[in-house]
Design a protein around this motif. Structure first.
Motif, PDB file in Angstrom:
ATOM      1  N   VAL A   6       0.830  -1.203   0.000  1.00 47.36           N
ATOM      2  CA  VAL A   6       0.000   0.000   0.000  1.00 47.36           C
ATOM      3  C   VAL A   6       0.867   1.256   0.000  1.00 47.36           C
ATOM      4  N   ASP A   7       1.896   1.271   0.814  1.00 44.94           N
ATOM      5  CA  ASP A   7       2.805   2.410   0.921  1.00 44.94           C
ATOM      6  C   ASP A   7       4.223   1.939   0.615  1.00 44.94           C
ATOM      7  N   PRO A   8       5.093   2.851   0.144  1.00 40.92           N
ATOM      8  CA  PRO A   8       6.476   2.447  -0.118  1.00 40.92           C
ATOM      9  C   PRO A   8       7.213   2.158   1.184  1.00 40.92           C
ATOM     10  N   THR A   9       8.185   1.246   1.107  1.00 42.70           N
ATOM     11  CA  THR A   9       9.073   1.031   2.248  1.00 42.70           C
ATOM     12  C   THR A   9      10.098   2.168   2.262  1.00 42.70           C
ATOM     13  N   ARG A  10      10.803   2.307   3.330  1.00 41.06           N
ATOM     14  CA  ARG A  10      11.858   3.329   3.431  1.00 41.06           C
ATOM     15  C   ARG A  10      12.907   3.087   2.347  1.00 41.06           C
ATOM     16  N   VAL A  11      13.297   1.832   2.126  1.00 36.79           N
ATOM     17  CA  VAL A  11      14.308   1.509   1.113  1.00 36.79           C
ATOM     18  C   VAL A  11      13.810   1.903  -0.279  1.00 36.79           C
ATOM     19  N   GLN A  12      12.557   1.582  -0.590  1.00 33.10           N
ATOM     20  CA  GLN A  12      12.006   1.942  -1.897  1.00 33.10           C
ATOM     21  C   GLN A  12      11.953   3.462  -2.074  1.00 33.10           C
ATOM     22  N   PHE A  13      11.522   4.164  -1.038  1.00 32.36           N
ATOM     23  CA  PHE A  13      11.407   5.616  -1.140  1.00 32.36           C
ATOM     24  C   PHE A  13      12.787   6.261  -1.278  1.00 32.36           C
ATOM     25  N   ASP A  14      13.781   5.721  -0.569  1.00 27.26           N
ATOM     26  CA  ASP A  14      15.142   6.248  -0.697  1.00 27.26           C
ATOM     27  C   ASP A  14      15.686   6.014  -2.104  1.00 27.26           C
ATOM     28  N   LEU A  15      15.374   4.866  -2.700  1.00 28.29           N
ATOM     29  CA  LEU A  15      15.790   4.598  -4.076  1.00 28.29           C
ATOM     30  C   LEU A  15      15.157   5.615  -5.021  1.00 28.29           C
ATOM     31  N   PHE A  16      13.857   5.863  -4.845  1.00 28.29           N
ATOM     32  CA  PHE A  16      13.148   6.859  -5.654  1.00 28.29           C
ATOM     33  C   PHE A  16      13.828   8.219  -5.535  1.00 28.29           C
ATOM     34  N   LYS A  17      14.112   8.633  -4.308  1.00 27.14           N
ATOM     35  CA  LYS A  17      14.705   9.946  -4.069  1.00 27.14           C
ATOM     36  C   LYS A  17      16.125  10.047  -4.610  1.00 27.14           C
ATOM     37  N   GLY A  18      16.821   8.904  -4.750  1.00 29.20           N
ATOM     38  CA  GLY A  18      18.180   8.903  -5.245  1.00 29.20           C
ATOM     39  C   GLY A  18      18.293   9.045  -6.754  1.00 29.20           C
ATOM     40  N   LEU A  19      17.182   8.880  -7.466  1.00 23.44           N
ATOM     41  CA  LEU A  19      17.191   9.040  -8.919  1.00 23.44           C
ATOM     42  C   LEU A  19      17.135  10.522  -9.291  1.00 23.44           C
ATOM     43  N   ASP A  20      17.372  10.809 -10.550  1.00 27.45           N
ATOM     44  CA  ASP A  20      17.332  12.187 -11.063  1.00 27.45           C
ATOM     45  C   ASP A  20      15.973  12.812 -10.749  1.00 27.45           C
ATOM     46  N   ARG A  21      15.977  13.877 -10.001  1.00 22.83           N
ATOM     47  CA  ARG A  21      14.712  14.525  -9.623  1.00 22.83           C
ATOM     48  C   ARG A  21      14.258  15.570 -10.621  1.00 22.83           C
ATOM     49  N   ASN A  22      15.105  15.895 -11.594  1.00 23.65           N
ATOM     50  CA  ASN A  22      14.758  16.933 -12.561  1.00 23.65           C
ATOM     51  C   ASN A  22      14.058  16.396 -13.800  1.00 23.65           C
ATOM     52  N   GLU A  23      14.176  15.101 -14.063  1.00 25.28           N
ATOM     53  CA  GLU A  23      13.559  14.546 -15.261  1.00 25.28           C
ATOM     54  C   GLU A  23      12.057  14.386 -15.068  1.00 25.28           C
ATOM     55  N   PRO A  24      11.293  14.399 -16.167  1.00 24.31           N
ATOM     56  CA  PRO A  24       9.860  14.111 -16.053  1.00 24.31           C
ATOM     57  C   PRO A  24       9.650  12.759 -15.383  1.00 24.31           C
ATOM     58  N   CYS A  25       8.579  12.637 -14.665  1.00 22.17           N
ATOM     59  CA  CYS A  25       8.310  11.448 -13.854  1.00 22.17           C
ATOM     60  C   CYS A  25       6.926  10.929 -14.201  1.00 22.17           C
ATOM     61  N   GLU A  26       6.868   9.723 -14.721  1.00 22.26           N
ATOM     62  CA  GLU A  26       5.583   9.080 -15.019  1.00 22.26           C
ATOM     63  C   GLU A  26       5.454   7.863 -14.126  1.00 22.26           C
ATOM     64  N   MET A  27       4.329   7.786 -13.435  1.00 23.10           N
ATOM     65  CA  MET A  27       4.116   6.731 -12.452  1.00 23.10           C
ATOM     66  C   MET A  27       2.999   5.796 -12.918  1.00 23.10           C
ATOM     67  N   LEU A  28       3.385   4.545 -13.199  1.00 24.49           N
ATOM     68  CA  LEU A  28       2.409   3.512 -13.537  1.00 24.49           C
ATOM     69  C   LEU A  28       1.771   3.047 -12.235  1.00 24.49           C
ATOM     70  N   ASN A  29       0.452   3.148 -12.157  1.00 17.12           N
ATOM     71  CA  ASN A  29      -0.309   2.776 -10.965  1.00 17.12           C
ATOM     72  C   ASN A  29      -1.188   1.569 -11.272  1.00 17.12           C
ATOM     73  N   LEU A  30      -1.038   0.520 -10.483  1.00 14.25           N
ATOM     74  CA  LEU A  30      -1.916  -0.643 -10.536  1.00 14.25           C
ATOM     75  C   LEU A  30      -2.510  -0.769  -9.144  1.00 14.25           C
ATOM     76  N   VAL A  31      -3.833  -0.723  -9.045  1.00 14.25           N
ATOM     77  CA  VAL A  31      -4.488  -0.630  -7.740  1.00 14.25           C
ATOM     78  C   VAL A  31      -5.599  -1.670  -7.630  1.00 14.25           C
ATOM     79  N   ARG A  32      -5.529  -2.486  -6.574  1.00 14.62           N
ATOM     80  CA  ARG A  32      -6.623  -3.401  -6.239  1.00 14.62           C
ATOM     81  C   ARG A  32      -7.249  -2.908  -4.942  1.00 14.62           C
ATOM     82  N   LEU A  33      -8.558  -2.772  -4.941  1.00 17.15           N
ATOM     83  CA  LEU A  33      -9.274  -2.205  -3.798  1.00 17.15           C
ATOM     84  C   LEU A  33      -9.804  -3.269  -2.851  1.00 17.15           C
ATOM     85  N   ARG A  34      -9.969  -2.882  -1.625  1.00 14.58           N
ATOM     86  CA  ARG A  34     -10.620  -3.735  -0.620  1.00 14.58           C
ATOM     87  C   ARG A  34     -12.119  -3.772  -0.909  1.00 14.58           C
TER      88      ARG A  34
END
Length: 144
Positions: A6-34
């Protein structure tokens, strides 16, 4: 049931933050609901009996203005039909690509106080999800 994401782990979020922050960012979302939303006990909607779909609609209502404020938009949205490759138990209620002008814009969204209120609806709604950061490249008529 598969593991819930449901939420990113600290490791995943740190990896995200370590990538180039200036480039365009497209986020593929796949969501299954309760089937039923699971709000924290202290939340005003905890005993409202909302479905996951209703809680996710609340998330959209409350997060949409923040998405627009940071310059983001929904680039593409589609309805899930079937999986040809992958685990047989993976089916998704929402499939879409959100576009942000940069990863800085995405970070601004998730740090926004209004988004902090909105994300509670997402957390209540989502059984599991995938959020995959991509950088846009040139389109074409061949794979690869």
């Amino acid at each position: 049931m598969t593991e819930a994401f449901v939420d990113p782990t600290r490791v995943q979020f740190d990896l995200f933050k370590g990538l180039d922050r200036n480039e365009p960012c497209e986020m593929l979302n796949l969501v299954r609901l309760r089937d039923r939303a699971a709000y924290p006990a202290e939340h005003a909607l905890a005993n409202a009996g909302l479905t996951g779909e209703q809680a996710y609609a609340n998330y959209g209502t409350h997060s949409g203005p923040v998405l627009r404020r940071v310059g983001g938009s929904i680039l593409w949205r589609g309805n899930w039909r079937c999986g040809l490759i992958g685990p047989a138990d993976e089916a998704w209620d929402h499939v879409f690509i959100a576009r942000y002008p940069s990863a800085h814009a995405f970070m601004a969204m998730v740090k926004d106080p209004d988004y902090a209120i909105a994300v509670v609806h997402r957390q209540a709604a989502v059984e599991t999800s995938r959020l995959i950061r991509c950088a846009p490249t040139d389109a074409g008529d061949v794979f690869g």
